[in-house]
Scaffold this motif. Structure first.
Motif, short mmCIF file in Angstrom:
data_model
loop_
_atom_site.label_atom_id
_atom_site.label_comp_id
_atom_site.label_asym_id
_atom_site.label_seq_id
_atom_site.Cartn_x
_atom_site.Cartn_y
_atom_site.Cartn_z
N GLY A 179 61.40 -3.67 -26.55
CA GLY A 179 61.25 -3.50 -25.08
C GLY A 179 62.24 -2.18 -24.51
O GLY A 179 62.07 -2.17 -23.19
N ALA A 180 62.81 -1.48 -25.50
CA ALA A 180 63.46 -0.46 -24.70
C ALA A 180 62.57 0.57 -24.37
O ALA A 180 61.61 0.80 -25.03
CB ALA A 180 64.61 -0.02 -25.93
N CYS A 181 63.16 1.53 -23.66
CA CYS A 181 62.18 2.60 -22.92
C CYS A 181 63.12 4.02 -23.03
O CYS A 181 64.11 3.91 -22.23
CB CYS A 181 61.65 1.96 -21.47
N TYR A 182 62.52 4.92 -23.52
CA TYR A 182 63.05 6.21 -23.50
C TYR A 182 63.20 6.85 -22.14
O TYR A 182 62.17 6.58 -21.33
CB TYR A 182 62.51 7.18 -24.25
N SER A 183 64.32 7.47 -21.46
CA SER A 183 64.16 8.30 -20.33
C SER A 183 63.50 9.62 -20.76
O SER A 183 63.21 9.92 -21.79
CB SER A 183 65.63 8.41 -19.82
N LYS A 184 63.28 10.29 -19.25
CA LYS A 184 62.46 11.75 -19.69
C LYS A 184 63.37 12.54 -20.23
O LYS A 184 62.70 13.24 -21.14
CB LYS A 184 62.18 11.93 -18.15
N ALA A 185 64.72 12.32 -19.92
CA ALA A 185 65.48 13.38 -20.78
C ALA A 185 65.43 12.94 -22.14
O ALA A 185 65.68 14.07 -23.05
CB ALA A 185 66.94 13.08 -20.09
N GLN A 186 65.47 11.82 -22.53
CA GLN A 186 65.45 11.47 -24.22
C GLN A 186 64.30 11.96 -24.75
O GLN A 186 64.39 12.58 -25.95
CB GLN A 186 65.76 9.89 -24.47
N LEU A 187 63.27 11.90 -24.13
CA LEU A 187 61.86 12.20 -24.68
C LEU A 187 61.75 13.70 -24.64
O LEU A 187 61.16 14.53 -25.69
CB LEU A 187 60.69 11.72 -23.94
N LYS A 188 62.52 14.55 -23.75
CA LYS A 188 62.32 15.89 -23.77
C LYS A 188 63.21 16.43 -25.22
O LYS A 188 62.72 17.17 -26.16
CB LYS A 188 63.25 16.48 -22.54
N GLU A 189 64.22 15.65 -25.62
CA GLU A 189 64.98 15.78 -26.73
C GLU A 189 63.96 15.76 -27.91
O GLU A 189 64.05 16.50 -28.85
CB GLU A 189 66.22 15.09 -27.01
N TRP A 190 63.11 14.93 -28.07
CA TRP A 190 62.15 14.47 -29.10
C TRP A 190 61.06 15.53 -29.00
O TRP A 190 60.68 16.02 -30.14
CB TRP A 190 61.58 13.10 -29.01
N VAL A 191 60.66 16.03 -27.99
CA VAL A 191 59.54 16.99 -27.62
C VAL A 191 60.31 18.21 -28.27
O VAL A 191 59.82 18.97 -29.18
CB VAL A 191 59.03 17.04 -26.48
N ASP A 192 61.28 18.79 -28.05
CA ASP A 192 62.13 19.93 -28.69
C ASP A 192 62.26 19.86 -30.07
O ASP A 192 62.21 20.83 -30.60
CB ASP A 192 63.52 20.25 -27.86
N TYR A 193 62.51 18.55 -30.71
CA TYR A 193 62.71 18.39 -31.97
C TYR A 193 61.45 18.75 -32.60
O TYR A 193 61.41 19.39 -33.74
CB TYR A 193 63.33 17.04 -32.33
N ALA A 194 60.50 18.15 -32.11
CA ALA A 194 59.07 18.36 -32.74
C ALA A 194 58.75 19.68 -32.90
O ALA A 194 58.16 20.29 -33.53
CB ALA A 194 57.98 17.43 -32.04
N LEU A 195 59.03 20.26 -31.65
CA LEU A 195 58.62 22.06 -31.58
C LEU A 195 59.46 22.55 -32.58
O LEU A 195 58.90 23.59 -33.29
CB LEU A 195 58.77 22.35 -30.08
N ALA A 196 60.65 22.20 -32.77
CA ALA A 196 61.59 23.04 -33.63
C ALA A 196 61.09 22.65 -35.20
O ALA A 196 61.32 23.91 -36.05
CB ALA A 196 63.02 22.47 -33.43
N ASN A 197 60.76 21.70 -35.39
CA ASN A 197 60.03 21.41 -36.97
C ASN A 197 58.64 21.39 -37.01
O ASN A 197 58.25 21.19 -38.10
CB ASN A 197 60.55 19.91 -37.12
N ASP A 198 58.03 22.15 -35.98
CA ASP A 198 56.62 22.04 -36.16
C ASP A 198 55.71 20.94 -36.47
O ASP A 198 54.88 20.70 -37.38
CB ASP A 198 56.19 23.28 -37.20
N ALA A 199 56.41 19.76 -35.98
CA ALA A 199 56.04 18.31 -36.12
C ALA A 199 54.88 18.08 -35.12
O ALA A 199 54.68 18.56 -33.96
CB ALA A 199 57.21 17.45 -36.24
N VAL A 200 54.26 16.71 -35.08
CA VAL A 200 53.61 16.24 -34.25
C VAL A 200 54.29 14.81 -33.98
O VAL A 200 54.40 14.05 -34.79
CB VAL A 200 52.09 15.91 -34.87
N ILE A 201 54.19 14.51 -32.86
CA ILE A 201 54.52 13.21 -31.99
C ILE A 201 53.50 12.28 -32.09
O ILE A 201 52.42 12.87 -31.36
CB ILE A 201 55.64 13.20 -30.88
N LEU A 202 53.41 11.04 -32.47
CA LEU A 202 52.37 10.12 -32.42
C LEU A 202 53.08 9.08 -31.17
O LEU A 202 53.92 8.21 -31.73
CB LEU A 202 51.84 9.32 -33.44
N PHE A 203 52.52 9.07 -30.01
CA PHE A 203 53.28 8.26 -28.97
C PHE A 203 52.54 7.26 -28.38
O PHE A 203 51.42 7.40 -27.93
CB PHE A 203 53.49 9.42 -27.76
N ASP A 204 52.90 6.04 -28.70
CA ASP A 204 52.11 5.07 -28.29
C ASP A 204 52.50 4.41 -26.82
O ASP A 204 53.78 4.04 -26.81
CB ASP A 204 52.44 3.66 -29.34
#
Length: 399
Positions: A179-204
């Motif tokens: 039931g936990a929910c990421y803030s927009k700021a937290q998701l921005k960290e994940w997006v930045d991490y994915a871009l830095a690692n050339d990774a793909v986020i599968l977002f449900d």
């Protein structure tokens, strides 16, 4: 003799919810006089919205004459539904292209099938606890899984570890099971991490309609700058509109998701997913898609939100009881799930049996979602109001 896919040997003996069904069936068989209240599996109980029902009837009527009959539909989904989904996102300030929308029979299918687009030597990053489908479908393919810890210390919202490389990242927010929910700021960290690692986020985003604070919490990963270059989004009408029985969902694969192959050829995930779906999937029925399109209108969504508000009140009732008992819990505000610590240090399967035998209430043991759920338990807000209240009265008496 055929060589079998021996990755199946690495799976747990039975799927989590199958084991729950087995234990409940055994208990009810031995105790036919006991009323069992089920707050375990996240199945809805409210009927479909009136506008969706009307549209479903129209879809059936269309099958009655040669002039309006529909046979095989387009693999991506009918234009009218993909345009309705595009407009739904647009009203929330998120621009997507209808050609990036793929209609399916649900997010469960798509989050499992999407693994086919990625080679087995990728590093797959999944949270623990986690929705079992993410794990099991990758194990079936023989993929390498790396776990990130969700726990009480980080409010079950693990953040990127820059020392760990990942190629594919599973994120569910609002989260199932916690039931936990990421803030927009937290998701921005994940997006930045994915871009830095050339990774793909599968977002449900199956539970996006339950978000109550859209200023701080994202209902779509595409609200985050840069996400279209690194994320695929899955969503479902199961919880948004109660389509658990009629089955309809969709996946958004941005056209910007392009990666270089080992052969030096640029490959598009949008094109790959279209090729996969056109080969293995014959689209959701016209009748269901016609009903789904009505859901995404402003009137249809307003009707669906009446049911969402009903479930949110159920969640409040459960959360209030846990608070009264001094039990630490998560979720229940932006999610239909309430995740709480088992009383008296009990492990979750022991607590499952204890709650079933002594209060006749069924929940979901946290251990079924990973090692970090061993001492936690999940209840859902999808029951009827009467059953939710009665279950909490029993809980009150038991503890």
């Amino acid at each position: 003799m055929p060589k079998l896919n021996e990755n199946y040997l690495d799976l747990q003996e039975s799927y989590l919810f199958s084991e729950i069904a087995h234990r409940v069936a055994e208990y009810t068989r031995e105790n036919p006089d006991k009323k069992v209240i089920r707050l375990g599996i996240g199945d809805v109980t409210k009927p479909l919205a009136p506008l969706a029902i009307k549209a479903l009837h129209e879809g059936v009527d269309a099958m009655a004459t040669a002039e309006t009959f529909k046979g095989y539909g387009p693999e991506r989904g009918y234009d009218f539904l993909r345009d309705a989904i595009k407009d739904y996102y647009g009203r929330r300030g998120v621009e997507i292209d209808a050609d990036e929308v793929f209609v399916s029979d649900g997010a469960k299918s798509d989050t499992g099938n999407i693994t086919e687009l990625f080679a087995n030597d990728n590093v797959i990053l999944v949270p623990d606890p986690v929705y079992p489908v993410y794990v099991d479908t990758n194990i079936m393919m023989g993929k390498k899984l790396v776990y990130m810890d969700g726990n009480a210390e980080n409010d079950f919202l693990p953040m990127p570890d820059k020392s760990v490389h990942a190629d594919v990242i599973y994120i569910c927010s609002p989260n199932n099971p916690t039931g936990a929910c990421y803030s927009k700021a937290q998701l921005k960290e994940w997006v930045d991490y994915a871009l830095a690692n050339d990774a793909v986020i599968l977002f449900d985003a199956a539970y996006e309609a339950f978000v109550t604070d859209p200023d701080n919490l994202a209902r779509s990963i595409f609200e985050i700058e840069g996400a279209k270059k690194c994320a695929i989004e899955f969503c479902s009408l199961s919880k948004t509109a109660g389509f658990t029985g009629t089955r309809c969902g969709y996946t958004i694969v941005p056209k910007d998701l392009k990666f270089m192959s080992s052969r030096g050829v640029e490959m598009s995930l949008n094109a790959m997913w279209n090729r996969r779906q056109s080969t293995k999937f014959n689209s959701t029925s016209y009748i269901i898609q016609h009903g789904a399109a009505a859901v995404f209108t402003e009137e249809g969504m307003a009707q669906c939100m009446e049911n969402i508000h009903y479930y949110q009140e159920n969640a409040r009732i459960i959360a209030d009881m846990l608070g009264k008992k001094g039990i630490r819990y998560y979720g229940g505000i932006n999610s239909p799930y309430i995740w709480f610590e088992c009383p008296n240090g009990m492990e979750s399967w022991d607590f499952f049996d204890y709650l079933l035998k002594n209060a006749q209430v069924v929940g979901t043991p946290g251990a079924g979602f990973g090692k970090n759920g061993k001492n936690f338990f999940r209840l859902t807000a999808f029951g009827s109001r009467e059953n939710t209240i009665e279950a909490m009265e029993r809980f009150d008496q038991l503890f």
